[in-house]
Design a protein around this motif. Structure first.
Motif, PDB file in Angstrom:
ATOM      1  N   LEU A 113      26.752  24.198 -42.264  1.00 42.86           N
ATOM      2  CA  LEU A 113      26.741  22.836 -41.771  1.00 42.86           C
ATOM      3  C   LEU A 113      27.708  21.955 -42.551  1.00 42.86           C
ATOM      4  N   LEU A 114      28.554  21.214 -41.807  1.00 47.79           N
ATOM      5  CA  LEU A 114      29.402  20.186 -42.413  1.00 47.79           C
ATOM      6  C   LEU A 114      28.707  18.842 -42.388  1.00 47.79           C
ATOM      7  N   LEU A 115      28.181  18.480 -41.219  1.00 46.11           N
ATOM      8  CA  LEU A 115      27.498  17.205 -41.057  1.00 46.11           C
ATOM      9  C   LEU A 115      26.718  17.218 -39.746  1.00 46.11           C
ATOM     10  N   LYS A 116      25.828  16.237 -39.618  1.00 42.50           N
ATOM     11  CA  LYS A 116      25.021  16.147 -38.413  1.00 42.50           C
ATOM     12  C   LYS A 116      24.758  14.682 -38.068  1.00 42.50           C
ATOM     13  N   TYR A 117      24.666  14.403 -36.787  1.00 40.99           N
ATOM     14  CA  TYR A 117      24.310  13.088 -36.282  1.00 40.99           C
ATOM     15  C   TYR A 117      22.929  13.172 -35.649  1.00 40.99           C
ATOM     16  N   THR A 118      22.028  12.305 -36.156  1.00 43.13           N
ATOM     17  CA  THR A 118      20.685  12.296 -35.582  1.00 43.13           C
ATOM     18  C   THR A 118      20.250  10.886 -35.240  1.00 43.13           C
ATOM     19  N   SER A 119      21.197   9.968 -35.116  1.00 46.60           N
ATOM     20  CA  SER A 119      21.025   8.590 -34.644  1.00 46.60           C
ATOM     21  C   SER A 119      20.809   7.569 -35.749  1.00 46.60           C
ATOM     22  N   ALA A 120      20.765   7.963 -36.985  1.00 52.08           N
ATOM     23  CA  ALA A 120      20.557   6.988 -38.053  1.00 52.08           C
ATOM     24  C   ALA A 120      21.777   6.086 -38.224  1.00 52.08           C
ATOM     25  N   ALA A 121      22.963   6.637 -38.126  1.00 50.83           N
ATOM     26  CA  ALA A 121      24.196   5.863 -38.277  1.00 50.83           C
ATOM     27  C   ALA A 121      25.274   6.530 -37.449  1.00 50.83           C
ATOM     28  N   THR A 122      26.163   5.742 -36.860  1.00 53.14           N
ATOM     29  CA  THR A 122      27.174   6.338 -35.985  1.00 53.14           C
ATOM     30  C   THR A 122      28.293   7.013 -36.763  1.00 53.14           C
ATOM     31  N   LEU A 123      28.539   6.568 -37.995  1.00 56.58           N
ATOM     32  CA  LEU A 123      29.532   7.215 -38.849  1.00 56.58           C
ATOM     33  C   LEU A 123      28.783   8.104 -39.830  1.00 56.58           C
ATOM     34  N   VAL A 124      29.060   9.381 -39.741  1.00 60.30           N
ATOM     35  CA  VAL A 124      28.332  10.358 -40.538  1.00 60.30           C
ATOM     36  C   VAL A 124      29.273  10.987 -41.550  1.00 60.30           C
ATOM     37  N   LYS A 125      28.854  11.006 -42.792  1.00 60.70           N
ATOM     38  CA  LYS A 125      29.654  11.644 -43.830  1.00 60.70           C
ATOM     39  C   LYS A 125      29.081  13.016 -44.149  1.00 60.70           C
ATOM     40  N   GLY A 126      29.967  13.978 -44.336  1.00 57.33           N
ATOM     41  CA  GLY A 126      29.521  15.324 -44.623  1.00 57.33           C
ATOM     42  C   GLY A 126      30.080  15.843 -45.931  1.00 57.33           C
ATOM     43  N   ILE A 127      30.045  17.131 -46.065  1.00 57.46           N
ATOM     44  CA  ILE A 127      30.540  17.746 -47.297  1.00 57.46           C
ATOM     45  C   ILE A 127      32.056  17.866 -47.262  1.00 57.46           C
ATOM     46  N   ASN A 128      32.638  18.063 -48.438  1.00 61.38           N
ATOM     47  CA  ASN A 128      34.077  18.313 -48.570  1.00 61.38           C
ATOM     48  C   ASN A 128      34.954  17.184 -48.032  1.00 61.38           C
ATOM     49  N   GLY A 129      34.450  15.967 -47.994  1.00 68.12           N
ATOM     50  CA  GLY A 129      35.250  14.821 -47.586  1.00 68.12           C
ATOM     51  C   GLY A 129      35.373  14.619 -46.089  1.00 68.12           C
ATOM     52  N   PHE A 130      34.679  15.391 -45.288  1.00 66.97           N
ATOM     53  CA  PHE A 130      34.726  15.241 -43.841  1.00 66.97           C
ATOM     54  C   PHE A 130      33.764  14.156 -43.373  1.00 66.97           C
ATOM     55  N   GLU A 131      34.115  13.533 -42.263  1.00 68.51           N
ATOM     56  CA  GLU A 131      33.220  12.599 -41.611  1.00 68.51           C
ATOM     57  C   GLU A 131      33.449  12.643 -40.108  1.00 68.51           C
TER      58      GLU A 131
END
Lengths: 115, 115
Positions: A46-64
């Protein structure tokens, strides 16, 4: 029914350049969205996930990634590519209330980073 | 933690042979899944399980069988191998949807060739 389209099966960038991997989805209900990365001879992680908390999601390794409902998109970005980012990236969508394993996966985008 | 462990890593089968792909997880996840990944394609769900003793078909179950006698183990059985089953097989696990729709945790895959 839900579906995922990843635009561009191969993306090539220079080291230090912006990374933009595109993902568009269709879903009959507000979805959960995921980005996974797969390095050679490994499983997805998993890099990142969107579950409705915020529209801009930050993930690992500098990805968003930014969820844009009006565009039904969830594009993955990184400001500055690193050689270690070379991998295959998968976008996935699942309906809320269903388990993540029944996600629908895109066909993947292979990212190449040139020195 | 070992996470999700798959064995073997590679296997070559002759048409008509049978084999079992092993998968074990040590994260106490109730949900487990089997996927296949064909070149240039996303993951396709073969079978999944929501707990010991419970299994269900995914998108592409034909030619495969599964069992789930314990929480930890979820083997995938190929009874009569066919060339169309040449693929990379991934096992994954997750918590149930209620736990923030937790993402999938993948093993490193089994690369199977049927000739």
């Amino acid at each position: 029914a839900q579906s995922v389209t990843q635009l561009g099966s191969h993306v090539s960038v220079s080291e230090g350049a912006l990374v933009l991997l595109r993902c568009n989805y269709s879903s009959s209900v507000p979805p959960y969205l995921f980005w996974y990365v797969q390095y050679p001879n490994q499983g997805l992680q998993l890099l990142l996930k969107y579950t409705s908390a915020a529209t801009l999601v930050k993930g690992i390794n500098g990805f968003e990634a930014e969820f844009k409902k009006s565009e039904t998109s969830f594009h993955l970005t990184k400001p500055s590519a690193h050689m270690s980012d070379a991998a295959e990236y998968f976008c996935a969508v699942s309906d809320r209330g269903t388990n993540a394993g029944k996600s629908t996966f895109g066909d993947g985008t292979t990212l190449t980073v040139k020195p | 933690n070992a996470g999700v462990t798959q064995t073997p890593k590679f296997r070559i089968l002759k048409i008509g042979q049978s084999m079992t792909l092993q998968c074990a997880q040590d994260m106490n996840h109730n949900y487990m899944y089997w996927y296949r990944q064909d070149p240039g394609m996303g993951l396709k769900l073969i079978y999944y399980s929501v707990g010991a003793g419970i299994t269900d078909k995914g998108e592409v179950p034909n030619g495969y069988n599964v069992s789930r006698s314990t929480t930890e183990d979820f083997p995938l059985r190929l009874e009569l191998a066919a060339p169309s089953q040449t693929s990379v097989y991934f096992c994954a696990s997750s918590h149930p949807p209620g736990q923030a729709n937790s993402p999938l945790h993948f093993g490193n895959g089994t690369r199977l060739t049927v000739t």
